[in-house]
Scaffold this motif. Structure first.
Motif, PDB file in Angstrom:
ATOM      1  N   LEU A  50      12.733 131.446  58.849  1.00  0.00           N
ATOM      2  CA  LEU A  50      12.729 130.145  58.188  1.00  0.00           C
ATOM      3  C   LEU A  50      12.436 130.305  56.695  1.00  0.00           C
ATOM      4  O   LEU A  50      11.488 129.720  56.170  1.00  0.00           O
ATOM      5  N   PRO A  51      13.245 131.093  55.972  1.00  0.00           N
ATOM      6  CA  PRO A  51      12.953 131.290  54.553  1.00  0.00           C
ATOM      7  C   PRO A  51      13.124 129.998  53.769  1.00  0.00           C
ATOM      8  O   PRO A  51      14.030 129.213  54.016  1.00  0.00           O
ATOM      9  N   GLY A  52      12.211 129.778  52.847  1.00  0.00           N
ATOM     10  CA  GLY A  52      12.282 128.601  51.995  1.00  0.00           C
ATOM     11  C   GLY A  52      11.795 127.320  52.635  1.00  0.00           C
ATOM     12  O   GLY A  52      11.922 126.250  52.055  1.00  0.00           O
ATOM     13  N   VAL A  53      11.238 127.414  53.839  1.00  0.00           N
ATOM     14  CA  VAL A  53      10.742 126.228  54.545  1.00  0.00           C
ATOM     15  C   VAL A  53       9.252 126.080  54.250  1.00  0.00           C
ATOM     16  O   VAL A  53       8.487 127.038  54.335  1.00  0.00           O
ATOM     17  N   SER A  54       8.847 124.865  53.917  1.00  0.00           N
ATOM     18  CA  SER A  54       7.437 124.589  53.677  1.00  0.00           C
ATOM     19  C   SER A  54       6.686 124.614  55.009  1.00  0.00           C
ATOM     20  O   SER A  54       7.153 124.043  55.995  1.00  0.00           O
ATOM     21  N   PRO A  55       5.519 125.264  55.058  1.00  0.00           N
ATOM     22  CA  PRO A  55       4.754 125.302  56.313  1.00  0.00           C
ATOM     23  C   PRO A  55       4.414 123.908  56.839  1.00  0.00           C
ATOM     24  O   PRO A  55       4.302 123.710  58.046  1.00  0.00           O
ATOM     25  N   GLU A  56       4.281 122.928  55.961  1.00  0.00           N
ATOM     26  CA  GLU A  56       3.966 121.564  56.385  1.00  0.00           C
ATOM     27  C   GLU A  56       5.113 120.910  57.148  1.00  0.00           C
ATOM     28  O   GLU A  56       4.903 119.954  57.888  1.00  0.00           O
ATOM     29  N   SER A  57       6.332 121.421  56.963  1.00  0.00           N
ATOM     30  CA  SER A  57       7.478 120.808  57.648  1.00  0.00           C
ATOM     31  C   SER A  57       7.723 121.404  59.030  1.00  0.00           C
ATOM     32  O   SER A  57       8.578 120.928  59.764  1.00  0.00           O
ATOM     33  N   ILE A  58       6.969 122.437  59.399  1.00  0.00           N
ATOM     34  CA  ILE A  58       7.161 123.079  60.699  1.00  0.00           C
ATOM     35  C   ILE A  58       6.386 122.316  61.762  1.00  0.00           C
ATOM     36  O   ILE A  58       5.211 122.009  61.595  1.00  0.00           O
ATOM     37  N   ASP A  59       7.061 122.028  62.869  1.00  0.00           N
ATOM     38  CA  ASP A  59       6.454 121.280  63.970  1.00  0.00           C
ATOM     39  C   ASP A  59       6.663 122.071  65.261  1.00  0.00           C
ATOM     40  O   ASP A  59       7.805 122.390  65.622  1.00  0.00           O
ATOM     41  N   LEU A  60       5.573 122.407  65.940  1.00  0.00           N
ATOM     42  CA  LEU A  60       5.622 123.129  67.214  1.00  0.00           C
ATOM     43  C   LEU A  60       5.110 122.219  68.317  1.00  0.00           C
ATOM     44  O   LEU A  60       4.030 121.643  68.188  1.00  0.00           O
ATOM     45  N   ASP A  61       5.867 122.099  69.401  1.00  0.00           N
ATOM     46  CA  ASP A  61       5.462 121.299  70.550  1.00  0.00           C
ATOM     47  C   ASP A  61       5.697 122.093  71.825  1.00  0.00           C
ATOM     48  O   ASP A  61       6.695 122.809  71.938  1.00  0.00           O
ATOM     49  N   VAL A  62       4.785 121.935  72.779  1.00  0.00           N
ATOM     50  CA  VAL A  62       4.966 122.514  74.106  1.00  0.00           C
ATOM     51  C   VAL A  62       4.809 121.385  75.109  1.00  0.00           C
ATOM     52  O   VAL A  62       3.798 120.693  75.121  1.00  0.00           O
ATOM     53  N   GLU A  63       5.845 121.196  75.909  1.00  0.00           N
ATOM     54  CA  GLU A  63       5.786 120.206  76.977  1.00  0.00           C
ATOM     55  C   GLU A  63       6.242 120.898  78.249  1.00  0.00           C
ATOM     56  O   GLU A  63       7.364 121.399  78.313  1.00  0.00           O
ATOM     57  N   ARG A  64       5.355 120.913  79.228  1.00  0.00           N
ATOM     58  CA  ARG A  64       5.546 121.703  80.448  1.00  0.00           C
ATOM     59  C   ARG A  64       5.772 123.145  80.034  1.00  0.00           C
ATOM     60  O   ARG A  64       4.899 123.753  79.479  1.00  0.00           O
TER      61      ARG A  64
END
Length: 145
Positions: A50-64
Motif C-alpha cells: 500500500l505505498p503512498g497510503v496514509s495509515p489513518e485511511s487503513i481499515d481492518l475488520d474481522v467478522e467471523r
C-alpha cells in the motif's frame, strides 16, 4: 508447432484500462492490493503493498473468519498538468477467508514503508500436541476365546 509467448491484445487491454479509468479505485469497484502470505512456525504472516497510503485511511475488520482490509490513496491536488498516470489511486479493498485454526482475536498489524504486515497466530487448539498413552496392567487383562 507454434508456441505463442506474447498476448497480441495486451497493449489494447492496457489502453482500454487507461481510457476507462482503471487507475482509479472506487467504492463500487475498489482496486485490488498485491499481497504475500506465508507461515512462520506457529503464526501466519500476510503483507499488503500500500505505498503512498496514509495509515489513518487503513481499515481492518474481522467478522467471523473473514478479514477485510480497506485503504485509500487520495490524489494530490495542485495546479499542474498530469503527464503520466500509472499508479492506482482511490479505494483499495481485499477480503480473505481465514481458517478456523487461527486466533483472530490476537492479530497484530504494523504499517511501515508502504507495507501493511499482519501476523495471525495459530489457535492453541490447532497446535500439535503429544497425547499420553496409558495401558492396562497385563497381569490383570484376560482374553476369552
Amino acid at each position: 508447432m507454434l508456441l505463442r509467448t506474447t498476448d497480441p491484445f495486451r497493449d489494447f487491454d492496457r489502453l482500454t484500462q487507461q481510457l476507462l479509468g482503471s487507475t482509479w479505485g472506487t467504492t463500487n469497484r475498489p482496486a485490488v492490493m498485491p499481497m504475500d502470505a506465508w507461515r512462520e512456525g506457529d503464526r501466519f504472516v500476510i503483507e499488503f503493498d500500500l505505498p503512498g497510503v496514509s495509515p489513518e485511511s487503513i481499515d481492518l475488520d474481522v467478522e467471523r473468519n473473514v478479514l477485510t482490509v480497506k485503504a485509500e490513496r487520495v490524489p494530490r491536488n495542485g495546479d499542474w498538468e498530469m503527464l503520466a498516470t500509472e499508479r492506482v489511486r482511490g479505494a483499495f479493498s481485499r477480503q480473505l477467508v481465514l481458517g478456523d485454526n487461527l486466533d483472530l482475536d490476537n492479530i497484530e498489524a504494523n504499517y511501515d514503508a508502504g507495507v501493511l504486515r499482519l501476523v495471525v497466530p495459530v489457535a492453541e487448539q490447532a497446535k500439535p500436541r503429544k497425547i499420553e498413552i496409558t495401558g492396562t496392567n497385563s497381569d490383570t487383562a484376560a482374553i476369552e476365546a
